[in-house]
Motif scaffolding. Structure first.
Motif, PDB file in Angstrom:
ATOM      1  N   ARG A 111       0.562  -1.358   0.630  1.00 19.33           N
ATOM      2  CA  ARG A 111       0.008   0.446   0.136  1.00 19.33           C
ATOM      3  C   ARG A 111       1.066   1.799   0.144  1.00 19.33           C
ATOM      4  O   ARG A 111       0.648   1.819  -0.638  1.00 19.33           O
ATOM      5  CB  ARG A 111      -1.114   0.013   0.935  1.00 19.33           C
ATOM      6  CG  ARG A 111      -1.777  -0.992   1.649  1.00 19.33           C
ATOM      7  CD  ARG A 111      -2.808  -1.169   2.493  1.00 19.33           C
ATOM      8  NE  ARG A 111      -2.673  -0.513   4.065  1.00 19.33           N
ATOM      9  CZ  ARG A 111      -2.868  -1.895   4.632  1.00 19.33           C
ATOM     10  NH1 ARG A 111      -2.481  -2.757   4.502  1.00 19.33           N
ATOM     11  NH2 ARG A 111      -1.983  -1.083   5.812  1.00 19.33           N
ATOM     12  N   GLU A 112       2.534   1.167   0.647  1.00 17.25           N
ATOM     13  CA  GLU A 112       2.730   2.117   0.788  1.00 17.25           C
ATOM     14  C   GLU A 112       3.925   2.450  -0.700  1.00 17.25           C
ATOM     15  O   GLU A 112       4.622   3.467  -0.227  1.00 17.25           O
ATOM     16  CB  GLU A 112       3.020   3.029   1.919  1.00 17.25           C
ATOM     17  CG  GLU A 112       2.093   2.611   3.222  1.00 17.25           C
ATOM     18  CD  GLU A 112       3.078   2.255   4.391  1.00 17.25           C
ATOM     19  OE1 GLU A 112       4.625   2.590   4.730  1.00 17.25           O
ATOM     20  OE2 GLU A 112       2.434   2.626   5.815  1.00 17.25           O
ATOM     21  N   GLY A 113       4.399   1.757  -1.256  1.00 18.55           N
ATOM     22  CA  GLY A 113       5.109   1.311  -2.463  1.00 18.55           C
ATOM     23  C   GLY A 113       6.609   1.100  -1.209  1.00 18.55           C
ATOM     24  O   GLY A 113       7.242   1.675  -2.583  1.00 18.55           O
ATOM     25  N   LEU A 114       6.150   0.275  -0.799  1.00 14.65           N
ATOM     26  CA  LEU A 114       7.913   0.163  -0.378  1.00 14.65           C
ATOM     27  C   LEU A 114       8.492  -0.893  -1.288  1.00 14.65           C
ATOM     28  O   LEU A 114       7.875  -2.261  -1.858  1.00 14.65           O
ATOM     29  CB  LEU A 114       7.646  -0.272   1.072  1.00 14.65           C
ATOM     30  CG  LEU A 114       6.836   0.998   2.144  1.00 14.65           C
ATOM     31  CD1 LEU A 114       7.425   0.155   3.310  1.00 14.65           C
ATOM     32  CD2 LEU A 114       7.699   2.188   2.280  1.00 14.65           C
ATOM     33  N   ALA A 115       9.590  -0.419  -1.308  1.00 11.33           N
ATOM     34  CA  ALA A 115      10.730  -1.238  -2.065  1.00 11.33           C
ATOM     35  C   ALA A 115      11.524  -2.529  -1.272  1.00 11.33           C
ATOM     36  O   ALA A 115      11.790  -2.039  -0.671  1.00 11.33           O
ATOM     37  CB  ALA A 115      11.586  -0.981  -3.202  1.00 11.33           C
ATOM     38  N   LEU A 154     -10.135  -4.812  -4.486  1.00 14.78           N
ATOM     39  CA  LEU A 154      -8.452  -4.524  -4.387  1.00 14.78           C
ATOM     40  C   LEU A 154      -8.693  -3.867  -3.458  1.00 14.78           C
ATOM     41  O   LEU A 154      -9.684  -2.738  -2.584  1.00 14.78           O
ATOM     42  CB  LEU A 154      -8.047  -3.586  -5.227  1.00 14.78           C
ATOM     43  CG  LEU A 154      -7.927  -4.495  -6.183  1.00 14.78           C
ATOM     44  CD1 LEU A 154      -6.748  -3.938  -7.658  1.00 14.78           C
ATOM     45  CD2 LEU A 154      -7.307  -5.954  -6.300  1.00 14.78           C
ATOM     46  N   GLU A 155      -8.428  -3.679  -2.535  1.00 13.12           N
ATOM     47  CA  GLU A 155      -7.987  -2.254  -0.861  1.00 13.12           C
ATOM     48  C   GLU A 155      -6.561  -2.279  -1.111  1.00 13.12           C
ATOM     49  O   GLU A 155      -5.438  -3.006  -0.251  1.00 13.12           O
ATOM     50  CB  GLU A 155      -8.584  -3.116  -0.041  1.00 13.12           C
ATOM     51  CG  GLU A 155      -8.642  -1.718   1.199  1.00 13.12           C
ATOM     52  CD  GLU A 155      -9.744  -0.917   1.261  1.00 13.12           C
ATOM     53  OE1 GLU A 155      -9.651   0.139   0.906  1.00 13.12           O
ATOM     54  OE2 GLU A 155     -11.577  -2.152   0.924  1.00 13.12           O
ATOM     55  N   ALA A 156      -5.804  -1.223  -2.116  1.00 12.31           N
ATOM     56  CA  ALA A 156      -4.395  -1.076  -1.819  1.00 12.31           C
ATOM     57  C   ALA A 156      -3.959  -0.131  -1.175  1.00 12.31           C
ATOM     58  O   ALA A 156      -2.824   0.928  -2.326  1.00 12.31           O
ATOM     59  CB  ALA A 156      -3.708  -1.528  -3.331  1.00 12.31           C
ATOM     60  N   GLY A 157      -5.079   1.002  -1.032  1.00 13.17           N
ATOM     61  CA  GLY A 157      -4.858   2.704  -0.907  1.00 13.17           C
ATOM     62  C   GLY A 157      -4.386   3.346  -1.987  1.00 13.17           C
ATOM     63  O   GLY A 157      -4.981   3.604  -3.272  1.00 13.17           O
ATOM     64  N   ALA A 158      -3.002   4.190  -1.326  1.00 16.40           N
ATOM     65  CA  ALA A 158      -2.373   5.139  -2.812  1.00 16.40           C
ATOM     66  C   ALA A 158      -2.059   4.188  -4.024  1.00 16.40           C
ATOM     67  O   ALA A 158      -1.916   4.311  -5.153  1.00 16.40           O
ATOM     68  CB  ALA A 158      -1.213   5.871  -2.326  1.00 16.40           C
ATOM     69  N   ALA A 159      -1.707   3.162  -3.500  1.00 21.44           N
ATOM     70  CA  ALA A 159      -1.541   2.102  -5.015  1.00 21.44           C
ATOM     71  C   ALA A 159      -2.051   1.213  -5.713  1.00 21.44           C
ATOM     72  O   ALA A 159      -1.692   0.454  -6.096  1.00 21.44           O
ATOM     73  CB  ALA A 159      -0.915   0.855  -4.143  1.00 21.44           C
ATOM     74  N   ALA A 160      -3.265   1.622  -5.291  1.00 19.49           N
ATOM     75  CA  ALA A 160      -5.073   1.225  -6.373  1.00 19.49           C
ATOM     76  C   ALA A 160      -4.604   1.404  -7.822  1.00 19.49           C
ATOM     77  O   ALA A 160      -4.479   0.178  -8.060  1.00 19.49           O
ATOM     78  CB  ALA A 160      -6.001   1.538  -5.327  1.00 19.49           C
ATOM     79  N   ARG A 186     -10.742   0.183  -6.806  1.00 19.76           N
ATOM     80  CA  ARG A 186     -11.004   0.924  -5.610  1.00 19.76           C
ATOM     81  C   ARG A 186     -10.404   1.882  -5.442  1.00 19.76           C
ATOM     82  O   ARG A 186      -9.463   2.082  -4.135  1.00 19.76           O
ATOM     83  CB  ARG A 186     -11.157   0.446  -4.614  1.00 19.76           C
ATOM     84  CG  ARG A 186     -12.951  -0.832  -4.452  1.00 19.76           C
ATOM     85  CD  ARG A 186     -13.101  -1.725  -2.713  1.00 19.76           C
ATOM     86  NE  ARG A 186     -12.978  -1.034  -1.754  1.00 19.76           N
ATOM     87  CZ  ARG A 186     -13.630  -0.037  -1.264  1.00 19.76           C
ATOM     88  NH1 ARG A 186     -15.549   0.322  -1.990  1.00 19.76           N
ATOM     89  NH2 ARG A 186     -13.341   0.155  -0.337  1.00 19.76           N
ATOM     90  N   TYR A 187      -9.420   2.884  -6.364  1.00 22.52           N
ATOM     91  CA  TYR A 187      -9.402   4.254  -5.969  1.00 22.52           C
ATOM     92  C   TYR A 187      -9.654   5.416  -5.704  1.00 22.52           C
ATOM     93  O   TYR A 187     -10.335   5.389  -5.472  1.00 22.52           O
ATOM     94  CB  TYR A 187      -8.387   4.656  -7.127  1.00 22.52           C
ATOM     95  CG  TYR A 187      -7.034   5.609  -6.993  1.00 22.52           C
ATOM     96  CD1 TYR A 187      -6.665   5.322  -5.863  1.00 22.52           C
ATOM     97  CD2 TYR A 187      -7.014   6.655  -8.023  1.00 22.52           C
ATOM     98  CE1 TYR A 187      -5.607   6.630  -5.615  1.00 22.52           C
ATOM     99  CE2 TYR A 187      -5.849   7.914  -8.022  1.00 22.52           C
ATOM    100  CZ  TYR A 187      -4.969   7.586  -7.094  1.00 22.52           C
ATOM    101  OH  TYR A 187      -3.712   8.421  -6.286  1.00 22.52           O
ATOM    102  N   ASP A 188      -9.171   5.725  -3.907  1.00 18.17           N
ATOM    103  CA  ASP A 188      -9.067   6.486  -3.016  1.00 18.17           C
ATOM    104  C   ASP A 188      -8.611   7.796  -3.007  1.00 18.17           C
ATOM    105  O   ASP A 188      -8.121   7.348  -1.187  1.00 18.17           O
ATOM    106  CB  ASP A 188     -10.775   5.817  -2.208  1.00 18.17           C
ATOM    107  CG  ASP A 188     -11.737   6.947  -0.984  1.00 18.17           C
ATOM    108  OD1 ASP A 188     -11.494   8.301  -1.252  1.00 18.17           O
ATOM    109  OD2 ASP A 188     -12.001   6.946  -0.132  1.00 18.17           O
TER     110      ASP A 188
END
Length: 689
Positions: A111-115, A154-160, A186-188
């Motif tokens: 969700r936070e796009g961490l590598a 999907l529930e992926a936050g900013a990474a939707a 579900r991009y919000d």
């Protein structure tokens, strides 16, 4: 049956009923305040009818009566198991057990796009969601799922948007035709700002990306939806029904505008938006809320020029996290059942029920099974899925819907005057307002104007019989190394250069080539935007803080927090007072030890002394004399009582106890947190918030 139910009874006028209900008290209002701005009268009559047919017909504008017209709502179950293999097994079990749609909650790292290879990734892998980073891992989770039959949300936050590319690639890899794929990306982005306070780009860029994603999804995946308006965070932060609806409509309008800027007409844009409202245990208020949101949204779409038959967006329900407790979690079953009933009968297109054990750990097999079976019982055994809008025609229900709709519309107008949902988040209007509402709600719970079984009344002490299940992260510990072993994917620059309405297709091809979710997200990231996140305020928190403090004190070697109940007279005369005291003190984890019916005040003092109690609460029935109560106070003090409570009785007995030296009178209406935190302190228990 031809005769009237009233046959044989004398008619009663409203005035006669009112006189009896108020017992002649002209200052007594014949109504109950449900929340600020929304009231329920004690009696509704034909004079309360707001129109001959206020809600219209099921399946027709303004869709107050729903869009299902007697069909079952979707049973959507959320999956959060970090281990992909076990998540897959649980998903298949849920689908075989009656679930019709699934929600994949990606872990915090995704969700936070961490590598992979970073400290942040290692700390967040498998936390609060499924460990998914690329197409292969998504394939593990969805293996065996019939993707043209079961909807995937999907529930992926900013990474939707990046998660959407993985799902679209999975559809294509499995031969699912574009017009057969069922899902919700579900991009919000505004909801993400509210929940986390951060976006990996400016809000304006995020809204442009939302509009582009909606346009591309409408074009390439006609049965999928791109955007979500999820009010869960706002309700957790304190929103009432009126504010929840106002924020939902205002957010939906922002997304309509973004989709229009990307080239969609309003009807197409509306079909790309999915509303998810938090549903609580107030049955009729929640039913009215779901009827009201459709009415309000139909009004917005009418003003946007949408034809009557298309003035709706799917409306889902998720049982509110605000009401889920970690203490006595079994009671959560009752709350979510009432909430699911309200959502289903209120016309929700789909419902997600929170497993009762969600707050104590990873939902177990029993929690997930009960969550889905709750809905199956409501739909099939109770036949609620066959009924279209049972609230229709009720004078109370229609007027309540009207009140909630008007409250929501006024809040929407207030947000629009601020400049819209984004502006209201930026200015602090939403945060400040919801914080004030949360304070009011907490005060109601503290003073028992609002009751919560197992939390601020009738608590259960001791072992509650639950066995918390901890998420097993051992299966995902090697993910970082394995992901870094994959070949570098060329062409990520194409995603950077693509217009918002072309990114999904480009990202989908990159995902098929092996691109990770963090790589896809980084390719379109800009300067990080930050804002203070909304303050989550769960109903049970102040009481759980006290309960944890009492348990921690005992676990660290301290004595079990106890208070002696000095019960005067026969059991019949004092039982109500003793039961009230038990419910009162055990809210904070202080065990009550009742005396039972003892012969004399001397026996009470001896029992206190022999038991080594420091605190005592006197439970005196109305048939006791003031002199006996005063004598008991003195004897208890001599026997070593350091603090004496008097449980509220008659004014004469209360005055006698106080005059004799009782330290505190406890009654309905006192501040539970203040009184009980002090009680714990007297027992040597430190309460830390």
């Amino acid at each position: 049956m031809t005769e009237s139910l009233a046959d044989g009874f004398e008619p009663v006028s409203f005035e006669q009923w009112s006189e009896a209900a108020t017992r002649g008290d002209e200052n007594l209002a014949l109504m109950t305040l449900l929340e600020n701005g929304v009231e329920a009268k004690w009696l509704y009559t034909p004079e309360d009818a707001i129109a001959p047919d206020p809600a219209g017909l099921p399946g027709q504008a303004p869709f107050t009566r729903g869009t299902r017209a007697g069909r079952h709502w979707q049973i959507r179950q959320e999956q959060t198991q970090p281990d992909r293999g076990r998540a897959n097994a649980e998903i298949l079990e849920d689908l075989n057990g009656g679930v019709t749609e699934i929600t994949l909650r990606f872990d915090r790292a995704a969700r936070e796009g961490l590598a992979p290879g970073t400290d942040g990734f290692s700390a967040s892998r498998g936390i609060d969601g499924i460990a998914i980073s690329n197409l292969d891992q998504l394939g593990e989770v969805l293996d065996g799922v019939y993707l043209d039959m079961a909807g995937v949300a999907l529930e992926a936050g900013a990474a939707a948007p990046s998660a959407a590319a993985l799902l679209a690639a999975h559809w294509r890899e499995n031969g699912i035709a574009p017009d057969s794929a069922i899902g919700s990306f579900r991009y919000d982005p505004l909801g993400e700002i509210a929940r986390t306070g951060e976006l990996p780009c400016s809000p304006e860029d995020a809204l442009a990306a939302a509009g582009g994603l909606a346009a591309e999804t409408a074009r390439d995946w006609p049965k999928a939806r791109a955007l979500a308006v999820d009010t869960g965070i706002y309700v957790e932060a304190g929103a009432t029904a009126g504010w929840e609806l106002g924020i939902a409509v205002a957010t939906g309008v922002e997304y309509l505008r973004a989709a229009a800027a990307a080239g969609l007409d309003p009807a197409e844009a509306a079909s790309q938006i999915e509303f998810t409202l938090a549903v609580g245990p107030d049955q009729f208020l929640e039913m009215a809320k779901f009827r009201a949101i459709r009415r309000l949204w139909a009004r917005v779409l009418e003003e946007s020029g949408v034809a009557a038959e298309a003035r709706f967006s799917p409306t889902y329900a998720r049982t509110s996290a605000r009401m889920i407790s970690a203490v006595d979690p079994w009671v959560n079953m009752l709350r979510v059942t009432t909430a699911a009933f309200a959502a289903g009968t209120g016309g929700a297109d789909g419902v997600t029920v929170t497993p009762f054990d969600r707050m104590i750990g990873q939902p177990g097999d029993l929690g997930r099974r009960i969550a889905r079976n709750t809905q199956i019982i409501l739909q099939d055994e109770s036949s609620l899925g066959r009924i279209a809008d049972p609230l229709a025609g009720s004078w109370y229900g229609e007027e309540l819907t009207d009140e909630v709709a008007k409250a929501g519309w006024e809040r929407f107008r207030e947000i629009e005057r601020e400049g819209g949902a984004l502006a209201a988040l930026r200015s602090g209007l939403i945060a400040t307002t919801l914080g004030g509402l949360a304070d009011e709600r907490e005060d109601d719970l503290n003073h028992r104007r609002r009751v919560m079984t197992g939390i601020n009344e009738f608590p259960l002490l001791g072992d509650d019989g639950t066995e918390p299940e901890r998420a097993d992260l051992s299966r995902v510990e090697g993910d970082s190394a394995r992901l870094l072993e994959g070949p570098e994917v060329p062409g990520l620059g194409r995603l950077t250069e693509a217009a918002p309405s072309e990114r999904l297709a480009v990202a989908t091809s990159l995902a098929s080539a092996g691109a990770r979710i963090d790589e896809l997200s980084a390719a379109v990231a800009g300067e990080t935007f930050s804002l203070p996140a909304l303050n989550v305020r769960h109903d049970a928190t102040p009481f759980e803080v006290m309960r944890r403090a009492a348990r921690r004190h005992e676990e660290n070697g301290g004595d079990r927090p106890q208070i002696y109940l000095a019960c005067m007279g026969s059991i019949a005369s004092h039982v109500n007072y003793a039961n009230w005291a038990k419910s009162f003190f055990e809210v904070a984890g202080v065990e009550t030890v009742p005396s039972g019916a003892l012969e004399s005040n001397e026996d009470q003092a001896k029992t206190l002394r022999d038991g080594g109690f420091e605190l005592v609460a006197i439970c005196a029935g109305k048939n006791q004399s003031p002199e006996d109560v005063a004598d008991l106070v003195g004897r208890l003090r001599e026997a070593g009582a350091s603090y004496i409570y008097m449980v509220n009785s008659t004014p004469e007995l209360n005055e006698a106890a106080t005059a004799a030296g009782a330290d505190e009178l406890v009654r309905n209406g006192v501040n539970l947190t203040e009184v009980l935190t002090a009680t714990l302190g007297r027992l040597g228990v430190e309460v830390k918030s």
